[in-house]
Design an enzyme around this catalytic site. Structure first.
Site, PDB file in Angstrom:
ATOM      1  N   LYS A  48       0.823  -1.211   0.000  1.00 30.38           N
ATOM      2  CA  LYS A  48       0.000   0.000   0.000  1.00 30.38           C
ATOM      3  C   LYS A  48       0.854   1.257   0.000  1.00 30.38           C
ATOM      4  O   LYS A  48       0.582   2.220  -0.713  1.00 30.38           O
ATOM      5  CB  LYS A  48      -0.863   0.020   1.263  1.00 30.38           C
ATOM      6  CG  LYS A  48      -2.067  -0.830   1.207  1.00 30.38           C
ATOM      7  CD  LYS A  48      -2.852  -0.494   2.458  1.00 30.38           C
ATOM      8  CE  LYS A  48      -3.937  -1.477   2.709  1.00 30.38           C
ATOM      9  NZ  LYS A  48      -4.597  -1.182   3.994  1.00 30.38           N
ATOM     10  N   ASP A  56      -7.958   2.074   4.242  1.00 30.84           N
ATOM     11  CA  ASP A  56      -8.482   0.786   4.683  1.00 30.84           C
ATOM     12  C   ASP A  56      -9.213   0.197   3.499  1.00 30.84           C
ATOM     13  O   ASP A  56     -10.016   0.868   2.844  1.00 30.84           O
ATOM     14  CB  ASP A  56      -9.413   0.896   5.890  1.00 30.84           C
ATOM     15  CG  ASP A  56      -9.533  -0.464   6.576  1.00 30.84           C
ATOM     16  OD1 ASP A  56      -8.538  -0.928   7.151  1.00 30.84           O
ATOM     17  OD2 ASP A  56     -10.602  -1.086   6.491  1.00 30.84           O
ATOM     18  N   SER A  57      -8.863  -1.015   3.188  1.00 36.36           N
ATOM     19  CA  SER A  57      -9.371  -1.576   1.947  1.00 36.36           C
ATOM     20  C   SER A  57      -9.546  -3.062   2.096  1.00 36.36           C
ATOM     21  O   SER A  57      -9.089  -3.670   3.061  1.00 36.36           O
ATOM     22  CB  SER A  57      -8.389  -1.265   0.819  1.00 36.36           C
ATOM     23  OG  SER A  57      -7.077  -1.612   1.211  1.00 36.36           O
ATOM     24  N   PHE A 112      -0.234  -7.684  -4.847  1.00 35.58           N
ATOM     25  CA  PHE A 112      -0.138  -8.132  -3.460  1.00 35.58           C
ATOM     26  C   PHE A 112      -1.531  -8.586  -3.023  1.00 35.58           C
ATOM     27  O   PHE A 112      -2.505  -8.477  -3.784  1.00 35.58           O
ATOM     28  CB  PHE A 112       0.414  -7.014  -2.551  1.00 35.58           C
ATOM     29  CG  PHE A 112      -0.509  -5.840  -2.385  1.00 35.58           C
ATOM     30  CD1 PHE A 112      -0.535  -4.822  -3.320  1.00 35.58           C
ATOM     31  CD2 PHE A 112      -1.373  -5.743  -1.296  1.00 35.58           C
ATOM     32  CE1 PHE A 112      -1.392  -3.735  -3.174  1.00 35.58           C
ATOM     33  CE2 PHE A 112      -2.231  -4.655  -1.132  1.00 35.58           C
ATOM     34  CZ  PHE A 112      -2.232  -3.648  -2.091  1.00 35.58           C
TER      35      PHE A 112
HETATM   36  P1  IMP Z   1      -6.089  -3.280   5.754  1.00 37.48           P
HETATM   37  O1  IMP Z   1      -6.722  -2.191   4.942  1.00 37.48           O
HETATM   38  O2  IMP Z   1      -4.716  -2.937   6.192  1.00 37.48           O
HETATM   39  O3  IMP Z   1      -7.001  -3.787   6.812  1.00 37.48           O
HETATM   40  O4  IMP Z   1      -5.828  -4.506   4.762  1.00 37.48           O
HETATM   41  C1  IMP Z   1      -6.640  -4.743   3.688  1.00 37.48           C
HETATM   42  C2  IMP Z   1      -6.263  -6.038   3.018  1.00 37.48           C
HETATM   43  O5  IMP Z   1      -7.116  -6.120   1.873  1.00 37.48           O
HETATM   44  C3  IMP Z   1      -4.859  -6.107   2.483  1.00 37.48           C
HETATM   45  O6  IMP Z   1      -3.975  -6.701   3.360  1.00 37.48           O
HETATM   46  C4  IMP Z   1      -5.056  -6.978   1.247  1.00 37.48           C
HETATM   47  O7  IMP Z   1      -5.119  -8.298   1.619  1.00 37.48           O
HETATM   48  C5  IMP Z   1      -6.434  -6.624   0.776  1.00 37.48           C
HETATM   49  N1  IMP Z   1      -6.314  -5.615  -0.264  1.00 37.48           N
HETATM   50  C6  IMP Z   1      -6.552  -4.291  -0.169  1.00 37.48           C
HETATM   51  N2  IMP Z   1      -6.277  -3.673  -1.313  1.00 37.48           N
HETATM   52  C7  IMP Z   1      -5.833  -4.633  -2.149  1.00 37.48           C
HETATM   53  C8  IMP Z   1      -5.368  -4.585  -3.476  1.00 37.48           C
HETATM   54  O8  IMP Z   1      -5.258  -3.550  -4.144  1.00 37.48           O
HETATM   55  N3  IMP Z   1      -5.000  -5.767  -3.993  1.00 37.48           N
HETATM   56  C9  IMP Z   1      -5.070  -6.933  -3.313  1.00 37.48           C
HETATM   57  N4  IMP Z   1      -5.475  -7.022  -2.075  1.00 37.48           N
HETATM   58  C10 IMP Z   1      -5.867  -5.874  -1.486  1.00 37.48           C
END
Ligand code: IMP
Length: 214
Positions: free
Chosen positions: A32, A88-89, A172
């Protein structure tokens, strides 16, 4: 007859311009940080990561992407005294009622094994009737927090379908099983620049740029 002219909704808070300078990216996820750095590069913003400032990750106790993004950005802004940007995604699968959603990182376990997380998604999809389909979307909430308390949040998404087995090692997380609508290659197979043009993060970022950087 009386007419109630009082509007209960508070007036919208105007957007605040983001001045060039230092900004903390409130994430410990290298994938990210790399993407956000590339997106910010043209705007004279000098991003530093929370990890490089020794700022730990707060617990993500929110119940939505936006709530978790705000919690992370607020934590870094308060500790650094700088404007902080958090993302956050996650991946939302229709046939799994939106799972893994805000738990996307947690499905990969302590060791952040996304091979295992993708396998888990596939196993759960195999357990539901095939007519439920394989539609999915990525969501991204981007939140900017200023040290004085001001907050701006922008949400983006990209729609697609899930393939099995995963394909490509350029991305990723769940990238290798995500085929964007209209595409023939997964997010794991296309070049990062091509992903940046259409991703959920790019969609949220376009909204952020329009509101606070232009
Ligand atoms: P957090 O936002 O740190 O809670 O993590 C979100 C999780 O969603 C990440 O660790 C990835 O596993 C997944 N994720 C979010 N954005 C992407 C992306 O662009 N590609 C692939 N996985 C994603």
């Amino acid at each position: 007859m009386t007419i109630d002219l009082v509007d209960d909704d508070p007036p919208p808070v105007p957007h605040r311009r983001l001045a060039p300078g230092k900004l903390v990216i409130a994430s410990h996820n290298e994938g990210k940080v790399r993407e956000i750095r590339a997106l910010l590069a043209p705007f004279g913003i000098a991003p530093v990561s929370a990890a490089s400032l020794g700022i730990p990750e707060p617990e993500e106790t929110g119940t939505s992407f936006a709530a978790n993004a705000e919690l992370k950005a607020r934590f870094s802004a308060d500790l650094s005294g700088l404007v902080a940007l958090a993302d956050d995604s996650g991946l939302c699968v229709d046939a799994l009622h939106g799972d893994p959603g805000i738990y996307s990182a947690r499905w990969a376990g302590e060791t952040r094994d996304f091979g295992a997380a993708m396998r888990l998604v596939q196993d759960k999809l195999e357990a539901v009737p095939p007519e439920e389909g394989r539609d999915a979307h990525f969501v991204c909430a981007l939140t900017l927090c200023w040290p004085d308390g001001h907050v701006e949040t922008f949400e983006g998404r990209v729609d697609g379908t899930l393939v099995w087995p995963p394909r490509g090692d350029k991305g990723f997380g769940y990238d290798a099983m995500f085929l964007p609508i209209g595409g023939e290659r997964t997010f794991g197979e296309i070049e990062p620049d091509a992903k940046h043009a259409i991703s959920h993060r790019a969609d949220a970022f376009r909204k952020l740029v329009a509101a606070v950087l232009q």
